[in-house]
Design a protein around this motif. Structure first.
Motif, mmCIF file in Angstrom:
data_model
loop_
_atom_site.group_PDB
_atom_site.id
_atom_site.type_symbol
_atom_site.label_atom_id
_atom_site.label_comp_id
_atom_site.label_asym_id
_atom_site.label_seq_id
_atom_site.Cartn_x
_atom_site.Cartn_y
_atom_site.Cartn_z
ATOM 1 N N LEU A 197 0.670 -1.225 0.044
ATOM 2 C CA LEU A 197 -0.156 -0.100 0.191
ATOM 3 C C LEU A 197 1.047 1.296 0.188
ATOM 4 O O LEU A 197 0.610 2.278 -0.604
ATOM 5 N N THR A 254 -5.538 5.707 1.712
ATOM 6 C CA THR A 254 -5.733 4.162 1.849
ATOM 7 C C THR A 254 -7.041 3.857 1.959
ATOM 8 O O THR A 254 -7.470 2.804 1.406
ATOM 9 N N CYS A 256 -7.004 -2.376 -4.123
ATOM 10 C CA CYS A 256 -6.196 -3.315 -3.380
ATOM 11 C C CYS A 256 -6.123 -4.641 -3.771
ATOM 12 O O CYS A 256 -6.908 -5.513 -3.949
#
Length: 237
Positions: free
Chosen positions: A138, A181, A190
């Motif tokens: 990430l 995020t 993701c």
């Protein structure tokens, strides 16, 4: 022969002198008596007692108003003070506590390592050994000044009577990293081990850092609280 009478108002702070010959119809516009030019009616004359009050107030104003700062302790390990305000750091991390000790010293406590965090439901199949690789993955999607510091698995309930379920706790260095995020996870961007395919929602990502600190530490404004000095907690008096 003219006879003067004196009427005193009920507050006894002012005295009004009235002349019977000063009939309203015989009074000039400038306040002088028409029958006795140059003689003004006396109204709202301070009484002697009220004049004394004014003199006392003047004497208090002229008194010495200097205030001596209390002596600062030579060394500080921990401190008890009344917290009057909690402010988040300008860069989106860190907390500052403002307050006063019982000895009337002003206090500023800087907590450097308190950072924003949020929670995301842990996907099935994610284990402890995946946490650091997931953070590295990430972080490559974030800007240079944005960073995920740690990811841990915690048990959390979203309601008072709800069942505890595993959540990922993300601790980041700034609010921007938190919001970006969250967007990656919620929008299905993701692709780490294809574990985040099912859309889900983050929790507590939109809470102000100040409120988050109060929730995590139970420190509130006004009651006395104890703070212990450490490498990441700076106490200034």
């Amino acid at each position: 022969m003219e006879q003067d009478t004196t009427a005193v108002n009920t507050s006894e702070n002012f005295r009004t002198e009235v002349n019977p010959s000063d009939h309203p119809k015989k009074r000039c516009a400038n306040g002088e008596n028409a029958e006795h030019p140059g003689k003004r009616q006396k109204l709202l004359v301070p009484s002697e007692s009220f004049a004394n009050v004014l003199r006392d107030m003047q004497s208090l104003d002229n008194a010495d108003k200097t205030w001596t700062r209390p002596v600062i302790p030579p060394s500080i390990s921990d401190i008890v003070f009344q917290c009057t305000d909690i402010v988040s750091g300008s860069n989106g991390s860190g907390i500052m506590l403002f307050g006063t000790t019982q000895e009337e010293n002003s206090v500023l406590v800087r907590i450097k390592d308190y950072m924003p965090c949020f929670y995301f439901p842990a996907p099935i199949g994610l284990i402890d050994s995946d946490l650091q690789p997931l953070a590295d993955y990430l972080n490559r999607l974030l800007a240079e000044d944005e960073e995920i510091k740690t990811i841990s698995i915690v048990q959390k309930r979203t309601s008072a009577r709800g069942k505890e379920i595993p959540y990922l706790k993300f601790t980041v260095n700034c609010k921007a990293a938190s919001m970006k995020t969250v967007g990656i996870l919620e929008n299905g961007h993701c692709s780490y081990k294809d574990l985040f395919n099912s859309p889900d929602n983050a929790v507590q990502h939109d809470i102000d850092l100040r409120c988050s600190f109060i929730s995590d530490t139970s420190v509130t404004i006004c009651p006395l609280g104890r703070v212990q000095k450490t490498n990441n907690v700076v106490i200034q008096l």
